[in-house]
Design a protein around this motif. Structure first.
Motif, PDB file in Angstrom:
ATOM      1  N   ALA A  68      -9.879 -31.028   7.179  1.00 26.57           N
ATOM      2  CA  ALA A  68      -8.942 -30.151   6.584  1.00 26.57           C
ATOM      3  C   ALA A  68      -7.454 -30.938   6.454  1.00 26.57           C
ATOM      4  O   ALA A  68      -6.728 -30.830   5.619  1.00 26.57           O
ATOM      5  N   GLY A  69      -7.161 -31.521   7.652  1.00 25.65           N
ATOM      6  CA  GLY A  69      -5.788 -32.381   7.693  1.00 25.65           C
ATOM      7  C   GLY A  69      -4.523 -31.278   7.499  1.00 25.65           C
ATOM      8  O   GLY A  69      -3.755 -31.828   7.062  1.00 25.65           O
ATOM      9  N   GLY A  70      -4.668 -30.187   7.744  1.00 24.96           N
ATOM     10  CA  GLY A  70      -3.585 -29.368   7.748  1.00 24.96           C
ATOM     11  C   GLY A  70      -3.474 -28.492   6.504  1.00 24.96           C
ATOM     12  O   GLY A  70      -2.549 -27.775   6.208  1.00 24.96           O
ATOM     13  N   ALA A  71      -4.442 -28.857   5.518  1.00 19.93           N
ATOM     14  CA  ALA A  71      -4.410 -28.142   4.244  1.00 19.93           C
ATOM     15  C   ALA A  71      -4.663 -26.688   4.412  1.00 19.93           C
ATOM     16  O   ALA A  71      -5.349 -26.336   5.218  1.00 19.93           O
ATOM     17  N   TRP A  72      -4.027 -25.920   3.706  1.00 18.14           N
ATOM     18  CA  TRP A  72      -4.015 -24.447   3.862  1.00 18.14           C
ATOM     19  C   TRP A  72      -5.440 -23.917   3.299  1.00 18.14           C
ATOM     20  O   TRP A  72      -5.805 -24.414   1.945  1.00 18.14           O
ATOM     21  N   VAL A  73      -6.135 -23.145   3.912  1.00 20.19           N
ATOM     22  CA  VAL A  73      -7.341 -22.723   3.551  1.00 20.19           C
ATOM     23  C   VAL A  73      -7.305 -21.002   3.922  1.00 20.19           C
ATOM     24  O   VAL A  73      -6.550 -20.404   4.653  1.00 20.19           O
ATOM     25  N   ALA A  74      -8.427 -20.395   3.172  1.00 17.44           N
ATOM     26  CA  ALA A  74      -8.783 -19.028   3.387  1.00 17.44           C
ATOM     27  C   ALA A  74     -10.266 -19.283   3.829  1.00 17.44           C
ATOM     28  O   ALA A  74     -10.970 -19.573   3.219  1.00 17.44           O
ATOM     29  N   SER A  75     -10.632 -18.919   4.965  1.00 19.64           N
ATOM     30  CA  SER A  75     -11.924 -18.995   5.657  1.00 19.64           C
ATOM     31  C   SER A  75     -12.357 -17.678   5.860  1.00 19.64           C
ATOM     32  O   SER A  75     -11.734 -17.056   6.969  1.00 19.64           O
ATOM     33  N   LEU A  76     -13.367 -17.193   5.262  1.00 20.72           N
ATOM     34  CA  LEU A  76     -13.888 -15.669   5.656  1.00 20.72           C
ATOM     35  C   LEU A  76     -15.220 -15.983   6.195  1.00 20.72           C
ATOM     36  O   LEU A  76     -15.955 -16.874   5.978  1.00 20.72           O
ATOM     37  N   TYR A  77     -15.413 -15.434   7.349  1.00 21.05           N
ATOM     38  CA  TYR A  77     -16.555 -15.489   8.409  1.00 21.05           C
ATOM     39  C   TYR A  77     -17.397 -13.945   8.199  1.00 21.05           C
ATOM     40  O   TYR A  77     -16.679 -13.022   8.457  1.00 21.05           O
ATOM     41  N   LEU A  78     -18.674 -14.171   7.893  1.00 19.98           N
ATOM     42  CA  LEU A  78     -19.349 -13.030   7.600  1.00 19.98           C
ATOM     43  C   LEU A  78     -20.479 -12.851   8.658  1.00 19.98           C
ATOM     44  O   LEU A  78     -21.131 -13.813   8.787  1.00 19.98           O
TER      45      LEU A  78
END
Length: 108
Positions: A68-78
């Motif tokens: 990701a190199g610091g890129a902003w993410v939204a990570s959802l874990y289900l």
């Protein structure tokens, strides 16, 4: 807009919003849905071609590495026990469509 890394937790799910990390090869019990909010994220897989997409579903136990190199993410874990329909899609990662990622990037 969320301005600092934030973690949201509900029964059977967890959402992280913040700078993405570069990870080593791993797999986890949860299904993962990651959307690049700003920038891009590359995923590498043991048995699948690398993907650099704005929105991606990674099924539970699918080995992967995130760049990701610091890129902003939204990570959802289900929790797969609560979201067993995802398991019916198979064990391969799925691109969720550039329009989903674009919607998040436009809102940022």
């Amino acid at each position: 807009m969320i301005e600092r890394p934030t973690l949201f937790v509900w029964p059977g799910r967890l959402l992280y919003v913040g700078p993405g990390q570069d990870t080593d090869d791993h797999a986890h019990h949860a299904h993962q849905v990651t959307v690049a909010v700003q920038g891009s994220v590359r995923f590498e897989f043991a048995d699948h071609a690398p993907l650099a997409e704005s929105a991606l579903l990674i099924p539970a136990m699918c080995r992967h590495r995130q760049k990701a190199g610091g890129a902003w993410v939204a990570s959802l874990y289900l929790d797969p026990r609560a979201f067993d329909r995802i398991a019916s899609l198979g064990a391969r990662p799925r691109v969720l469509g550039s329009s989903l990622g674009a919607a998040f990037q436009h809102a940022a």
